[in-house]
Design a protein around this motif. Structure first.
Motif, mmCIF file in Angstrom:
data_model
loop_
_atom_site.group_PDB
_atom_site.id
_atom_site.type_symbol
_atom_site.label_atom_id
_atom_site.label_comp_id
_atom_site.label_asym_id
_atom_site.label_seq_id
_atom_site.Cartn_x
_atom_site.Cartn_y
_atom_site.Cartn_z
ATOM 1 N N TYR A 172 1.206 -1.490 0.110
ATOM 2 C CA TYR A 172 -0.168 -0.323 0.172
ATOM 3 C C TYR A 172 0.539 1.224 -0.437
ATOM 4 C CZ TYR A 172 -3.118 3.391 1.710
ATOM 5 O OH TYR A 172 -4.309 4.335 2.152
ATOM 6 N N VAL A 173 1.306 1.309 0.933
ATOM 7 C CA VAL A 173 2.950 2.183 1.307
ATOM 8 C C VAL A 173 3.669 2.582 -0.473
ATOM 9 C CG1 VAL A 173 4.945 3.272 2.363
ATOM 10 C CG2 VAL A 173 3.128 2.574 3.538
ATOM 11 N N ALA A 174 3.905 1.367 -1.035
ATOM 12 C CA ALA A 174 5.088 1.916 -1.990
ATOM 13 C C ALA A 174 4.182 2.297 -3.090
ATOM 14 C CB ALA A 174 5.439 0.622 -2.094
ATOM 15 N N VAL A 175 2.499 1.338 -2.979
ATOM 16 C CA VAL A 175 1.773 2.060 -4.317
ATOM 17 C C VAL A 175 1.557 3.950 -3.813
ATOM 18 C CG1 VAL A 175 -0.526 1.603 -5.489
ATOM 19 C CG2 VAL A 175 1.038 0.008 -4.738
ATOM 20 N N GLY A 176 1.589 3.720 -2.793
ATOM 21 C CA GLY A 176 1.483 5.365 -3.132
ATOM 22 C C GLY A 176 2.653 6.537 -3.152
ATOM 23 N N PHE A 177 3.320 5.287 -2.522
ATOM 24 C CA PHE A 177 4.762 6.187 -3.076
ATOM 25 C C PHE A 177 5.249 6.711 -4.478
ATOM 26 C CE2 PHE A 177 8.992 8.733 -2.566
ATOM 27 C CZ PHE A 177 9.252 8.101 -3.494
ATOM 28 N N PHE A 178 4.554 5.569 -5.219
ATOM 29 C CA PHE A 178 4.169 5.436 -6.702
ATOM 30 C C PHE A 178 4.189 6.397 -7.020
ATOM 31 C CE2 PHE A 178 8.855 3.384 -7.418
ATOM 32 C CZ PHE A 178 8.377 2.493 -6.530
ATOM 33 N N ARG A 179 2.546 6.409 -6.856
ATOM 34 C CA ARG A 179 1.199 7.754 -7.338
ATOM 35 C C ARG A 179 0.834 9.176 -6.977
ATOM 36 N NH1 ARG A 179 -4.358 6.118 -5.665
ATOM 37 N NH2 ARG A 179 -4.796 7.059 -7.660
ATOM 38 N N ALA A 180 2.036 8.933 -5.998
ATOM 39 C CA ALA A 180 2.083 10.419 -4.852
ATOM 40 C C ALA A 180 2.981 11.281 -6.498
ATOM 41 C CB ALA A 180 3.304 10.661 -4.086
ATOM 42 N N ARG A 181 2.241 12.447 -6.987
ATOM 43 C CA ARG A 181 3.023 13.425 -7.966
ATOM 44 C C ARG A 181 3.753 13.886 -6.865
ATOM 45 N NH1 ARG A 181 -2.248 15.898 -7.630
ATOM 46 N NH2 ARG A 181 -3.618 14.331 -7.663
ATOM 47 N N ASN A 182 4.005 14.052 -6.138
ATOM 48 C CA ASN A 182 4.747 15.318 -6.018
ATOM 49 C C ASN A 182 6.104 14.306 -4.833
ATOM 50 O OD1 ASN A 182 7.269 17.197 -4.069
ATOM 51 N ND2 ASN A 182 5.105 18.640 -4.802
ATOM 52 N N LYS A 183 6.515 13.710 -5.467
ATOM 53 C CA LYS A 183 7.420 12.478 -4.803
ATOM 54 C C LYS A 183 8.418 13.049 -3.147
ATOM 55 C CE LYS A 183 7.585 8.421 -7.581
ATOM 56 N NZ LYS A 183 5.962 9.158 -7.645
ATOM 57 N N LYS A 184 8.397 13.739 -3.356
ATOM 58 C CA LYS A 184 9.196 14.986 -2.057
ATOM 59 C C LYS A 184 8.437 15.454 -1.518
ATOM 60 C CE LYS A 184 12.850 18.916 -0.795
ATOM 61 N NZ LYS A 184 13.169 19.805 -0.878
ATOM 62 N N LYS A 185 7.858 15.555 -1.666
ATOM 63 C CA LYS A 185 6.374 16.276 -0.885
ATOM 64 C C LYS A 185 5.998 15.044 -0.114
ATOM 65 C CE LYS A 185 2.375 19.449 -0.316
ATOM 66 N NZ LYS A 185 1.604 18.508 -0.291
ATOM 67 N N TRP A 186 5.637 14.099 -0.609
ATOM 68 C CA TRP A 186 5.536 12.593 -0.059
ATOM 69 C C TRP A 186 6.519 12.457 1.237
ATOM 70 C CZ3 TRP A 186 6.581 8.074 1.172
ATOM 71 C CH2 TRP A 186 5.208 6.863 1.467
ATOM 72 N N LEU A 187 7.927 12.527 1.238
ATOM 73 C CA LEU A 187 8.622 12.471 1.845
ATOM 74 C C LEU A 187 8.770 13.266 3.094
ATOM 75 C CD1 LEU A 187 10.956 10.467 -0.625
ATOM 76 C CD2 LEU A 187 10.338 9.325 1.377
ATOM 77 N N VAL A 188 8.819 14.743 2.886
ATOM 78 C CA VAL A 188 9.057 15.175 3.481
ATOM 79 C C VAL A 188 8.820 16.713 3.587
ATOM 80 C CG1 VAL A 188 11.594 14.755 3.584
ATOM 81 C CG2 VAL A 188 10.285 17.012 1.949
ATOM 82 N N GLY A 189 6.865 16.008 3.300
ATOM 83 C CA GLY A 189 6.113 17.327 3.646
ATOM 84 C C GLY A 189 5.336 17.337 4.611
ATOM 85 N N SER A 190 4.437 18.086 5.282
ATOM 86 C CA SER A 190 3.932 18.256 6.317
ATOM 87 C C SER A 190 2.819 17.267 6.581
ATOM 88 C CB SER A 190 2.834 18.932 6.638
ATOM 89 O OG SER A 190 1.582 19.563 5.125
#
Lengths: 448, 294
Positions: free
Chosen positions: B91-109
């Motif tokens: 689930y998390v992996a899919v969420g990461f790959f589908r995220a448009r802004n990967k940097k935001k996904w990793l370190v955003g709020s």
């Protein structure tokens, strides 16, 4: 904000979940019906069961019993004319009760072990009438000299007044031979006489000797001594021979191992502190490990608890460390298959670890562990069955991991425990000061 | 529900002014529910073994049907745990790959990964305890949620790894020295105790037992909380929530969309289930404390 997953994603997710469930179910199924890893304790004990001579034969042989009695006399003795008729006796006595004491019908005596004797053989002084009191005197010692001598030296001929004499235990005119009594009425009949006085001595039902061996099988009946008496057959110096009369194989094995062989015991004790035993001679006798009247059969679960306690009496550190291991925890909770002392160290063939005959000698470990753990290999048997984190010399890694994890636990509890308590205190304080947090007021004066 | 009823709600996530916002979707809630069940089963089948000297150990073992049966149940729960953890990783992996802004996904709020801000919040929180600072403004996931999450990950690796070793000792014994199983036993038991201690004191306190949330916070069961609740617990989300408020109500649990209020039945199930869960938890921690004396 995320978009909800599309149709394809949802289908894939469902398929993936179903696959996961199927695989998990398969894995669970493999463990659910798997038999316990080992051969059960019962089966192990069966393979180790030692041969015993049947108790009755060895018991009789031991007590010098007579296998064959002479045939009973067939001619009715003259004495029967009076002593077989209660009416006649009544004419010569003060009371009926007294008459009854003199009533000895020949039909009682003939089938007994004394059936081959005439009355005159024991009652020599009958020629005058009225018969003198000496006519009733028993002369057991004249024939049973050895037993009489033994009895004189034993506790039943004591000076405290509670003397048990021949007629206390042996019914004189109807006396039965040991084998007749045992065969006809079993051990209860023989034991009834002992238990009449020794009321607490009846064996509990879990004792494997109950119904099999009478009291006199272990306790010398004539030259009876208490276990405190060093001459007694149950004194530590002699008890093995007493038990070994039937349990021959166990005795032979024990005589050579570290518990029974005095030299080996002394040599072992001299260079290690594995035990608290300080006595001379043998290290542990039959009763020390199996108990006496309270013993359990080895196949009984009660035996496990009792024997572990018995070993632990001297080997307390070993018992404590085993109890802290998985084997000990599972055994303590009733597992029938978990390894206890004798499973790894043997029962009557216990040797120190360095001795090549020891079951836990490094050359023998794989065979010992393989009793339960199939495919045990050299690395596997390097497992420490008596982990002792407080002994870093034994295994530094175990000590280190123990203290590290305890430290981590303490750290977590202290730091986050303090965090929790301080937070709680802060909320209570804020409530008292009327701030919005946690009070029932909703939304007013939030004072952030 | 009227405002007054809302404020007296047992579920603190249902207190205060609405509307409701979605916080946890169906997958989150299912995995959390499975995690709760498997954790309790694992802990309660393991405790009698760990504290075999305690008086409750025998009766508890008998409840499970004996040592061997408890072992089977323990391993079954472990398998289920591996399953939902695997699902979660996907689930998390899919969420990461589908995220448009990967940097935001990793370190955003909105991230679950710990960052510098969490360190600052931690320090500020202690200062706040002593009245030297304001209470930190948490985002979607404060440092306590992140500690819960990563504590569980660390626990899964240590407990699961050592457990796996102990499950197949003959197999692993071909490669690894035997005393490693002693070490694995220590790690397994103590990490489980750390996880239990953490869960039943810190997690429970933060979620349910805090006086401002007492007696229950069922946001993880209903998946949603009122705006007032969300802003109180996660004030940094104010902008996101205000933006979402303008969108139509969503029946499907999408992050931050306005949600319909939970149905009576769902509330009932959540509240009852929640009470049972934390009741069992407190009972378990009581047993551990009692056993620690033996």
């Amino acid at each position: 904000m995320q978009n909800p997953p599309g149709r394809t994603m949802r289908l894939l997710a469902v398929a993936g979940l179903l696959l996961l469930i199927a695989l998990s179910a398969v894995w669970i199924a493999t463990i659910w019906n798997a038999p316990p890893r080992d051969v059960a304790r019962q089966a192990r004990l069966e393979t180790r069961r030692e041969a015993r001579t049947p108790p009755l034969e060895s018991f009789i042989a031991d007590r010098g019993g007579v296998a064959e009695l002479p045939p009973p006399i067939t001619e009715t003795p003259t004495c029967e004319r009076c002593h077989g008729e209660l009416e006649l006796l009544r004419q010569h006595t003060e009371s009926v009760a007294e008459a009854r004491t003199l009533l000895v019908p020949f039909s009682d005596v003939q089938p007994s072990a004394h059936g081959h004797l005439t009355c005159a053989e024991c009652h020599t002084d009958f020629r005058t009438f009225p018969h003198p009191p000496s006519a009733a005197t028993q002369t057991c010692a004249d024939c049973h000299a050895e037993e009489h001598q033994g009895w004189q030296g034993g506790a039943h001929a004591g000076t405290q007044g509670d003397v048990a004499e021949c007629s206390s235990c042996h019914t004189v005119h109807q006396v039965e031979s040991v084998q007749t009594l045992l065969a006809a009425a079993g051990t209860d009949a023989m034991n009834a006489r002992c238990v009449a006085c020794h009321r607490d001595a009846e064996l509990p039902a879990h004792n494997p000797h109950v119904q099999e061996v009478p009291c006199s099988g272990c306790h010398e009946p004539h030259d009876t001594g208490s276990p405190d008496d060093p001459q007694s057959e149950l004194a530590p110096q002699h008890v093995a021979a007493t038990c070994g009369a039937c349990h021959v194989e166990a005795l032979d094995a024990w005589r050579e191992d570290v518990h029974g062989n005095a030299e080996l015991a002394a040599a072992t004790r001299a260079h290690d502190q594995r035990t608290d035993a300080t006595g001379d001679g043998v290290a542990a006798t039959c009763i020390d490990c199996h108990g006496g009247h309270d013993m359990y059969a080895p196949a009984d679960t009660g035996f496990v608890t009792a024997s572990v306690q018995a070993c632990g009496t001297c080997h307390d550190r070993a018992m404590d460390t085993w109890a802290a291991s998985y084997h000990g925890q599972a055994a303590e909770l009733g597992s029938a298959v978990s390894a206890t002392c004798s499973d790894c160290h043997g029962a009557h063939r216990v040797y120190p670890e360095e001795h090549p005959r020891s079951l836990v000698h490094e050359a023998n470990l794989i065979d010992t562990c393989s009793q339960c753990h199939r495919y045990a290999r050299q690395q596997f048997v390097a497992y420490d069955s008596h982990p002792d984190p407080f002994n870093p010399d034994r295994n530094l890694w175990i000590t280190a991991s123990f203290f590290f994890m305890n430290g981590l636990l303490a750290f977590v509890l202290i730091v986050f425990g303090a965090h929790t308590l301080l937070w709680w205190r802060k909320i209570e304080k804020e409530r008292k000061e009327g701030h919005g947090h946690g009070s029932d007021a909703h939304g007013e004066g939030r004072g952030r | 529900m009227s405002t007054i009823q809302q404020n007296a709600a047992l579920d603190s996530a249902q207190r205060g002014h609405g509307p409701y916002f979605w916080r946890f979707n169906l997958f989150h809630r299912w995995v959390h529910a499975l995690a709760m069940i498997t954790f309790y089963v694992l802990i309660l089948t393991g405790i009698p073994l760990a504290f075999s000297c305690a008086p409750f150990a025998g009766p508890l073992m008998n409840f499970w049907g004996g040592v061997e049966n408890a072992g089977r149940i323990h391993r079954t729960a472990a398998v289920i745990m591996v399953a939902y953890t695997a699902a979660h990783i996907v689930y998390v992996a899919v969420g990461f790959f589908r995220a448009r802004n990967k940097k935001k996904w990793l370190v955003g709020s909105d991230t679950l990964l710990p960052g510098v801000q969490d360190g600052r919040d931690f320090v500020q929180m202690w200062k706040w305890f002593f009245g030297r600072a304001e209470r930190p403004t948490f985002g979607r996931y404060g440092y306590l949620e992140k500690l819960d999450y990563f504590g569980e990950i660390w626990g899964f690796i240590v407990i699961g790894g050592s457990g796996f070793l102990l499950w197949y000792p003959e197999f692993f014994g071909r490669l690894l020295p035997g005393w490693l199983f002693n070490v694995a036993t220590v790690f397994h038991m103590y990490e489980a105790m750390i996880a239990s201690a953490f869960l039943f004191t810190i997690h429970f306190f933060n979620v349910h037992l805090r006086p401002d949330k007492f007696p229950l916070d069922a946001v993880m069961f209903t998946g949603r909380g009122t705006k007032e609740y969300m802003l109180e617990e996660h004030p940094a989300m104010e902008d996101e929530l205000s933006a979402a408020e303008r969108l139509p109500v969503s029946d499907v649990s999408i992050h931050d969309r306005v949600a319909p209020p939970p149905s009576r039945r769902q509330t009932l199930i959540s509240v009852v289930g929640g009470f049972i869960a934390w009741g069992v938890g407190l009972f378990t921690i009581g047993m551990i404390l009692w056993a620690a004396l033996c």
